[in-house]
Design a protein around this motif. Structure first.
Motif, PDB file in Angstrom:
ATOM      1  N   GLU A 274      54.330  51.165  45.039  1.00  0.00           N
ATOM      2  CA  GLU A 274      55.546  50.940  45.909  1.00  0.00           C
ATOM      3  C   GLU A 274      55.531  50.141  46.908  1.00  0.00           C
ATOM      4  N   ASN A 275      54.261  49.749  47.230  1.00  0.00           N
ATOM      5  CA  ASN A 275      54.030  48.891  48.545  1.00  0.00           C
ATOM      6  C   ASN A 275      54.527  47.470  48.071  1.00  0.00           C
TER       7      ASN A 275
ATOM      8  N   CYS B 173      49.038  51.668  45.636  1.00  0.00           N
ATOM      9  CA  CYS B 173      50.268  52.119  45.303  1.00  0.00           C
ATOM     10  C   CYS B 173      51.319  51.162  45.260  1.00  0.00           C
TER      11      CYS B 173
ATOM     12  N   ASP C 209      59.489  59.745  51.748  1.00  0.00           N
ATOM     13  CA  ASP C 209      59.429  59.668  50.441  1.00  0.00           C
ATOM     14  C   ASP C 209      57.967  59.102  49.714  1.00  0.00           C
ATOM     15  N   TRP C 210      57.798  58.048  50.679  1.00  0.00           N
ATOM     16  CA  TRP C 210      56.601  57.034  50.215  1.00  0.00           C
ATOM     17  C   TRP C 210      55.271  58.126  50.724  1.00  0.00           C
ATOM     18  N   TRP C 211      55.137  58.578  52.042  1.00  0.00           N
ATOM     19  CA  TRP C 211      54.024  59.138  52.156  1.00  0.00           C
ATOM     20  C   TRP C 211      53.748  60.615  51.749  1.00  0.00           C
TER      21      TRP C 211
ATOM     22  N   ASN D 257      60.348  56.516  56.241  1.00  0.00           N
ATOM     23  CA  ASN D 257      59.872  56.406  54.611  1.00  0.00           C
ATOM     24  C   ASN D 257      59.081  57.488  54.321  1.00  0.00           C
TER      25      ASN D 257
ATOM     26  N   TYR E  18      53.054  51.096  55.179  1.00  0.00           N
ATOM     27  CA  TYR E  18      52.087  51.203  54.070  1.00  0.00           C
ATOM     28  C   TYR E  18      50.655  51.529  54.355  1.00  0.00           C
TER      29      TYR E  18
END
Length: 358
Positions: free
Chosen positions: A40-41, A38, A339-341, A337, A189
């Motif tokens: 985003e990480n 990802c 939205d990330w997961w 977080n 993450y």
């Protein structure tokens, strides 16, 4: 110093990328962007002029040669790997291809580049591996760097093979290498198929918290940001041809770990009491009520534990957080977080029990 980091969009690799860029390294992130990666990480690192990204498969020798020639790294940190034991049970071929063939191609590309550059003494090939290559411990003892290899799963067997390849390239061709074998990582993450994120996200969703067997399996837990710091320490100070075991000095049974997570969630995101007044005060509902024991996975190793003496005495490194501190940080990160997961939950295999085909 310029680093070529393979698997830099994955869990551990992205922690290395973020820390290295923050410390002023130039970093080239090489990642194939498979299911667990990802970008985003590494979003915060990507804003730096010291960061570059190359999407490539480590099995693609032509791509590797181009990347080495273009970026001219001073060191390689090889983290790209298939790493989920349960997935290796269902589909071992991907693990053989990526972890063994991919490492071979990385070694050959690095050797060619190093040779053409005149074999500079400062070059390093840092291979990052796992304590799972050593097999399973009983109630006593710890893994040292001299523990015989005894892998028990397709994943650990493929990583053991990659370790042997790296040592062989050092002995046969003189490639300047260092190796590390780490204990179980956790932290921000972490892709939502591993135990800790599964527990956190299932708890929040009101689902069962699955624990294999009776929960007595023991792991040594290492906060991922501590691990990234240790890896850069080995790169900077480690002796050529030497291997270093990196542990968190935090052994816990799986059941203890899940109970600790539930206690943290109970404090940070309490469950709502029922409308009839039940679950108030000392009788408040707990996420621990969702714990469920499920059939163990095939070949499940009983215990891992690392003796960190070499890291401590030779390199002066120790982990900075206890497992309780690290878990608190991890839970809070997942709460902050969403939205990330949530964006990763539709990826193949996430939320599905794997590793039951044996």
């Amino acid at each position: 110093m310029k680093l070529l980091v393979t698997g830099g969009a994955g869990f551990i690799g992205s922690a290395v990328v973020r820390l290295a860029v923050a410390r002023g390294y130039e970093v080239v992130n090489l990642d194939a962007l498979t299911y667990a990666a990802c970008l985003e990480n590494v979003a915060e690192a990507a804003e730096s002029p010291n960061y570059a990204f190359e999407q490539a498969d480590i099995r693609d020798r032509a791509a590797l040669d181009r990347i080495f020639a273009t970026h001219k790294p001073d060191a390689v940190m090889h983290l790209a790997a298939e790493s989920h034991v349960d997935r290796s049970i269902d589909g071992p071929g991907d693990f053989i291809e990526t972890n063994i063939t991919g490492t071979y191609q990385m070694l050959e590309a690095a050797r060619s580049y190093w040779t053409q550059a005149g074999k500079p003494e400062s070059f390093r090939f840092h291979h990052i591996s796992t304590d799972e290559v050593f097999g399973s411990l009983g109630a006593e003892g710890q893994f040292t760097e001299d523990t015989p290899y005894d892998p028990r799963s397709p994943y650990s067997a493929s990583k053991a093979a990659s370790d042997h390849l790296v040592r062989a390239w050092a002995e046969t061709y003189g490639l300047p290498v260092v190796l590390t074998n780490c204990s179980n990582n956790y932290g921000p993450y972490h892709f939502p198929e591993k135990l800790i994120p599964v527990v956190i996200l299932n708890a929040l969703a009101g689902k069962e918290l699955p624990i294999y067997g009776d929960g007595s399996n023991i792991r040594d837990w290492l906060y991922v940001e501590d691990h990234a710091d240790a890896l850069l320490t080995v790169l900077e100070k480690g002796k050529l041809g030497r291997s270093y075991n990196i542990g968190g000095e935090n052994e816990r049974t799986n059941l203890e770990l899940v109970q600790t997570l539930c206690g943290i969630l109970d404090r940070l995101r309490p469950k709502t009491p029922s409308s009839n007044g039940e679950g108030v005060g000392h009788n408040a509902p707990s996420y621990a009520d969702q714990i469920t024991f499920v059939t163990d996975r095939p070949g499940h190793d009983a215990r891992y534990a690392i003796d960190p003496t070499r890291m401590r005495e030779e390199l002066g490194w120790r982990p900075s957080v206890t497992v309780e501190e690290g878990l608190e940080k991890t839970v809070q990160w997942y709460l902050d977080n969403e939205d990330w997961w949530r964006a990763l939950q539709d990826r193949k295999g996430v939320g599905t029990r794997l590793g039951v085909k044996a």
